[in-house]
Scaffold this active site. Sequence first.
Site, PDB file in Angstrom:
ATOM      1  N   LYS A 110      -9.588 -23.454  67.186  1.00 53.45           N
ATOM      2  CA  LYS A 110      -8.771 -23.829  68.327  1.00 53.45           C
ATOM      3  C   LYS A 110      -8.034 -25.121  67.969  1.00 53.45           C
ATOM      4  CE  LYS A 110      -9.952 -20.663  71.391  1.00 53.45           C
ATOM      5  NZ  LYS A 110      -8.971 -19.766  72.050  1.00 53.45           N
TER       6      LYS A 110
ATOM      7  N   ASP B 149      -5.691 -20.724  66.592  1.00 58.36           N
ATOM      8  CA  ASP B 149      -5.254 -20.349  67.937  1.00 58.36           C
ATOM      9  C   ASP B 149      -4.754 -21.598  68.639  1.00 58.36           C
ATOM     10  OD1 ASP B 149      -4.801 -19.287  70.405  1.00 58.36           O
ATOM     11  OD2 ASP B 149      -6.875 -18.701  70.801  1.00 58.36           O
TER      12      ASP B 149
ATOM     13  N   GLU C 256      -1.989 -17.852  66.321  1.00 58.22           N
ATOM     14  CA  GLU C 256      -2.009 -17.181  67.623  1.00 58.22           C
ATOM     15  C   GLU C 256      -1.364 -18.048  68.704  1.00 58.22           C
ATOM     16  OE1 GLU C 256      -5.402 -15.313  70.666  1.00 58.22           O
ATOM     17  OE2 GLU C 256      -5.902 -15.822  68.592  1.00 58.22           O
TER      18      GLU C 256
ATOM     19  N   ASP D 168      -1.017 -13.750  72.629  1.00 55.52           N
ATOM     20  CA  ASP D 168      -2.195 -13.617  73.484  1.00 55.52           C
ATOM     21  C   ASP D 168      -1.804 -13.800  74.943  1.00 55.52           C
ATOM     22  OD1 ASP D 168      -4.573 -13.754  74.886  1.00 55.52           O
ATOM     23  OD2 ASP D 168      -5.447 -15.383  73.737  1.00 55.52           O
TER      24      ASP D 168
ATOM     25  N   LYS E 204      -7.061  -8.664  76.301  1.00 56.19           N
ATOM     26  CA  LYS E 204      -8.287  -9.093  76.975  1.00 56.19           C
ATOM     27  C   LYS E 204      -8.406  -8.373  78.310  1.00 56.19           C
ATOM     28  CE  LYS E 204      -8.158 -13.698  74.864  1.00 56.19           C
ATOM     29  NZ  LYS E 204      -7.993 -15.155  75.097  1.00 56.19           N
TER      30      LYS E 204
END
Length: 370
Positions: free
Chosen positions: A163, A191, A218, A243, A267
């Site tokens: 992250k 990400d 991402e 995403d 998701k």
Amino acid sequence: MKIEKIELFAIRLPLKVPFIVSYHRYDDMPSVIVKMTSACGHVGYGEAVADEHVTGESLESTISVIRHLLGPMLLGKNPMHLEQIHDVMDRAIRDVPAAKAALDIACHDLVGKKLGLPVYEWIGGRYHDAFPVTHVLSIGEPEAMAHEAKQQIEAGYTSVKMKVGVDVASDVERVAAVRQAVGPGVPIRIDVNQGWVNAGKTLQAMKQLDGYDLDWVEQPVRADDFEGMVEVKSKINVPLMIDEGVRGMSEMRRLTMMQAAHKVNIKLMKCGGIYPAKKLLHVAEMSGIECQIGSMVESSVASSAGFHVAFSSKIVHSVELTGPLRFSEDIGNLSYDLPHIRLNDQPGLGIDVDEAVLERLTTARYEVIG
């Protein structure tokens, strides 16, 4: 088969350590658990992990919309009639995908138990035997992230996801530290969670990250900036994943028309559950866009639902459903065979919910009244 009773549990799942992304710090994870009982006595569980930054929902709004609107509409319905159930929910209220996902997952668990089959067997059948589990590093100081990454690779993980998204300079330091710690052969994904905001900053960052052999990057830009994604995709030599930018069918259609990314992270909390997730996968597959099934850091309930989607879908090449590994206490018993995940052949979601733990973590409880 009819839905006879719906109960809601507001819980807070305790994290072993805080989970930090570009837009928020989580010290625990609020979640809404749905317990759905059929007239024939079967019990199905669902889960909603709402995120104000991604789905526009909160724990409180999710409880309210299920308790007062969606839940009452589903009482008496056949949980097998998923096309109709989603049509009823979508006509009743726009968006609120996590709330819809909780009910959708509970329906799938119910149906699987009624049929005596794992969910994956009747939504496409098992395609994959196992998936490698990637260790996810939340945002921290470069040295701390590097130390954690090295520890986890030595423990058996084969890849890491970082992250990032604080600022370009410190993010580059983080990636450099982790790459040095794990060596040249370990896949690293980053990400950004929209943290670099626009294409300009993203291109600046990616130029400085050239040479660190990244697997993919991402969602570096704002969720609705498809034009920015297109520009980034055309100017970097690392695969680009979207995403937050893709929630439902309208965004998926926009993605496929613009070819704005090489990969998409689907998701259940963003799209409304298992049933709509499978539809999104079909569209992505027709457009040649690789898919990942991800999560919002969910318990064994929603995590297992995501795995059933992934295991039954050829186009899914990776998974990121590690919530149960991050909790010091979980309501379910989803089992990981680290560094892999393999599903069992038990009916429904294939997990047992510990009612005692559920009761202990519950902060509020409601029953849906028709």
